[in-house]
Design an enzyme around this catalytic site. Structure first.
Site, short mmCIF file in Angstrom:
data_model
loop_
_atom_site.label_atom_id
_atom_site.label_comp_id
_atom_site.label_asym_id
_atom_site.label_seq_id
_atom_site.Cartn_x
_atom_site.Cartn_y
_atom_site.Cartn_z
N ASP A 1 0.58 -1.07 -0.20
CA ASP A 1 -0.02 0.14 -0.30
C ASP A 1 0.89 1.18 -0.18
O ASP A 1 1.66 1.98 0.96
CB ASP A 1 -1.03 0.28 1.43
CG ASP A 1 -1.93 1.18 1.40
OD1 ASP A 1 -2.08 1.67 -0.11
OD2 ASP A 1 -2.41 1.40 2.20
N GLU B 1 -2.87 11.09 -0.13
CA GLU B 1 -4.23 9.97 -0.85
C GLU B 1 -3.88 9.25 1.34
O GLU B 1 -5.17 9.63 1.76
CB GLU B 1 -3.99 8.95 -1.39
CG GLU B 1 -5.49 8.05 -1.61
CD GLU B 1 -5.29 6.46 -0.53
OE1 GLU B 1 -5.86 5.57 -0.48
OE2 GLU B 1 -4.00 6.80 0.34
N GLU B 2 -3.05 9.27 2.07
CA GLU B 2 -3.11 8.52 3.28
C GLU B 2 -3.81 9.47 4.49
O GLU B 2 -3.88 9.58 5.65
CB GLU B 2 -2.02 7.70 3.69
CG GLU B 2 -0.78 6.71 2.98
CD GLU B 2 -2.57 5.42 2.63
OE1 GLU B 2 -3.36 5.72 4.20
OE2 GLU B 2 -2.03 4.41 2.08
N ASP C 1 -4.85 0.33 -6.47
CA ASP C 1 -4.60 0.30 -5.06
C ASP C 1 -4.11 -0.77 -4.37
O ASP C 1 -5.13 -1.12 -4.30
CB ASP C 1 -5.42 1.42 -3.51
CG ASP C 1 -4.55 2.17 -2.85
OD1 ASP C 1 -3.67 1.75 -2.23
OD2 ASP C 1 -5.71 2.81 -2.57
ZN LIG Z 1 -3.62 2.76 -0.62
#
Ligand SMILES: [Zn+2]
Length: 491
Positions: free
Chosen positions: A321, A354-355, A383
């Site tokens: 990830d 994104e996180e 993803d």
């Molecule tokens: Zn991710």
């Protein structure tokens, strides 16, 4: 995925936040493509700026530059879907994973947005795309950076000891000294009823990670009863790396401990004698993040957009990830370079932040005009696409409104021997902002595994064979759609 599944139910609002600040023109140090005229300000391209084929364009622009690729334009071996699938190279994917893992190792073990590891990841993908012949576009934007800096957690009594713990992402700051440690009658702590009306004023609440509510809810429930802090214990042995999902004023400062330590603390709390010191600091500041964009040209303006997030969480290197998604997008960009021209442009996007709230993809979508948004025929998100657990299929994101596209992905996965399913995601990723803007979005993903968002999300948490299969599925989709977007809606 931005957060562990357990905390995702309420991890994100159902609609994009207000538009982030306007694009800021700025120089981005090492991120500026080497080929770029240093005197030229890298104005943040609007998503449809230089990266999109101008109206009526019928000849291939120099993006990618055919002279820099091995095959002459128009006759390259990757001109057909079959050729693009066949061109995917497992060793190239492996090199991407190794390079990104090295970046994490050299930058404190992670690649979280707003930190040097993320900047180095941007530099890596820019270099890869430029080497493939693309004119890379950087889209900088201002976003919110949060970091829990200094922190400490100790048991003062009845038997003093220092404690192993992790701080939940988005924990607000807290300073509590000699505070009583209290556990609810019902371990979940999902509702005030679980606390039986207890007054937790000034106390630290001790709750299990288990239960049918988010950690955000547990933290807010304890705070509303008066608690100044929350300790979440794992429902298994080993440490817990978790998140409150998003920052909110209703949260109490929250940390997590292992199941073993949780049992010890629970026993101590039940004596009524347990007292703890808990301190968490939080740094919140505006920082500049950057999305990376490149485009293979097409005759029409209707583009297929393929994207993956670049950043990891600060807990680990983020190889499944989401170095896997980055590698898949890079590999298709490399193999698609110099092919065509095709009917439809293929745009490649590597998102930042994104996180920490899908900030990169949100910014990209917010910056689109209505006309530009309508010219995105499909967004394909990639993803976590190579789980080592063979019981965990690589899935196709359902409900895109484009069943033909979903089937293109699933068919190739099945041809390669994957058991796959077309399913709705249990979490959010960068497809969210596109869907909220009514842009069709599908993608490839797998369920969160236990190692994601932890220091264990290294190369051993990835099956390179399955990464190759996921990348081939992406190649099949791109290979078909760049010549025939009607396949999007094929029944
Ligand atoms: Zn991710």
């Amino acid at each position: 995925m931005p957060e562990p599944r357990r905390t995702l139910r309420s991890a994100l609002p159902p609609a994009p936040a207000a538009a982030l600040s306007l694009l800021t023109a700025l120089t981005l140090g090492g991120c500026v493509p080497a080929a770029q005229d240093p005197g030229q300000t890298p104005t943040g391209p609007t998503p449809n700026g230089q990266a999109a084929a101008p109206s009526g364009q019928t000849t291939a622009p120099a993006v990618p530059n055919a002279s820099e690729t091995a095959e002459p334009s128009g006759t390259g071996p990757a001109d057909t879907p079959e050729a693009l699938v066949a061109a995917v190279r497992q060793d190239a994917l492996r090199e991407d994973l190794e390079a990104i893992e090295r970046i994490a190792r050299e930058n404190g073990g992670h690649r979280a947005s707003g930190t040097p590891g993320a900047d180095a990841t941007v530099e890596y993908v820019v270099a890869e795309l430029e080497e493939a012949g693309y004119e890379v576009q950087l889209q900088p934007f201002e976003g919110t950076y949060r970091e829990n800096t200094a922190h400490a957690f100790t048991l003062r009594g009845p038997a003093p000891r220092s404690l192993d713990y992790t701080v939940l992402r988005y924990s607000p700051a807290i300073t509590a000294q000699n505070a009583p440690l209290r556990a609810p009658a019902v371990a979940d702590g999902c509702s005030s009823a679980d606390w039986g009306g207890a007054d937790l004023t000034g106390a630290i609440a001790l709750v299990s990670v288990a239960g049918d509510c988010s950690l955000s809810t547990k933290s807010a429930v304890a705070r509303s009863a008066g608690a100044v802090g929350v300790v979440v214990y794992n429902d298994a042995d080993g440490p817990l790396y978790a998140s409150l999902g998003y920052p909110h004023e209703d949260h109490a400062g929250t940390v997590a401990v292992s199941g073993e330590l949780g049992r010890d603390l629970l026993a101590a709390a039940r004596t009524g004698q347990a007292r703890v010191d808990l301190r968490v600091d939080e740094k919140v500041e505006q920082r500049t993040f950057v999305n990376v964009l490149a485009e293979a040209p097409g005759r029409s303006q209707d583009a297929v957009l393929v994207g993956a997030h670049l950043d990891s969480v600060p807990f680990g290197p983020g190889i499944h990830d989401n170095a896997t998604g980055v590698a898949a997008v890079l590999e298709i960009a490399r193999r698609a370079a110099g092919s065509g021209p095709h009917e439809h442009p293929v745009r490649f996007a590597l998102w930042s932040a994104e996180e920490i709230g899908l900030q990169g993809s949100r910014h990209y979508v917010d910056a689109l005009t209505d006309a530009e948004a309508q010219r995105i025929a499909l967004y394909v998100n990639v993803d976590m696409v190579a789980p080592v657990d063979t019981d965990d299929p690589v899935r196709v994101l359902a409900d895109s409104g484009r069943p033909g596209a979903e089937r293109l992905l699933a068919d190739q996965l099945r041809r390669d021997g994957e058991t796959t399913a077309v399913t709705e995601s249990t979490g959010w990723s960068d497809f969210g902002p596109f869907r909220w803007a009514d842009i069709p979005a599908t993608g490839l993903f797998s369920e969160d595994d236990a190692a994601n968002h932890t220091p264990d999300d290294g190369p051993q948490n990835v099956s390179v064979e399955r990464l190759e299969r996921s990348t081939r599925a992406l190649g099949h989709l791109v290979g078909v759609l760049r010549d025939d977007a009607s396949a999007l809606t094929a029944r």
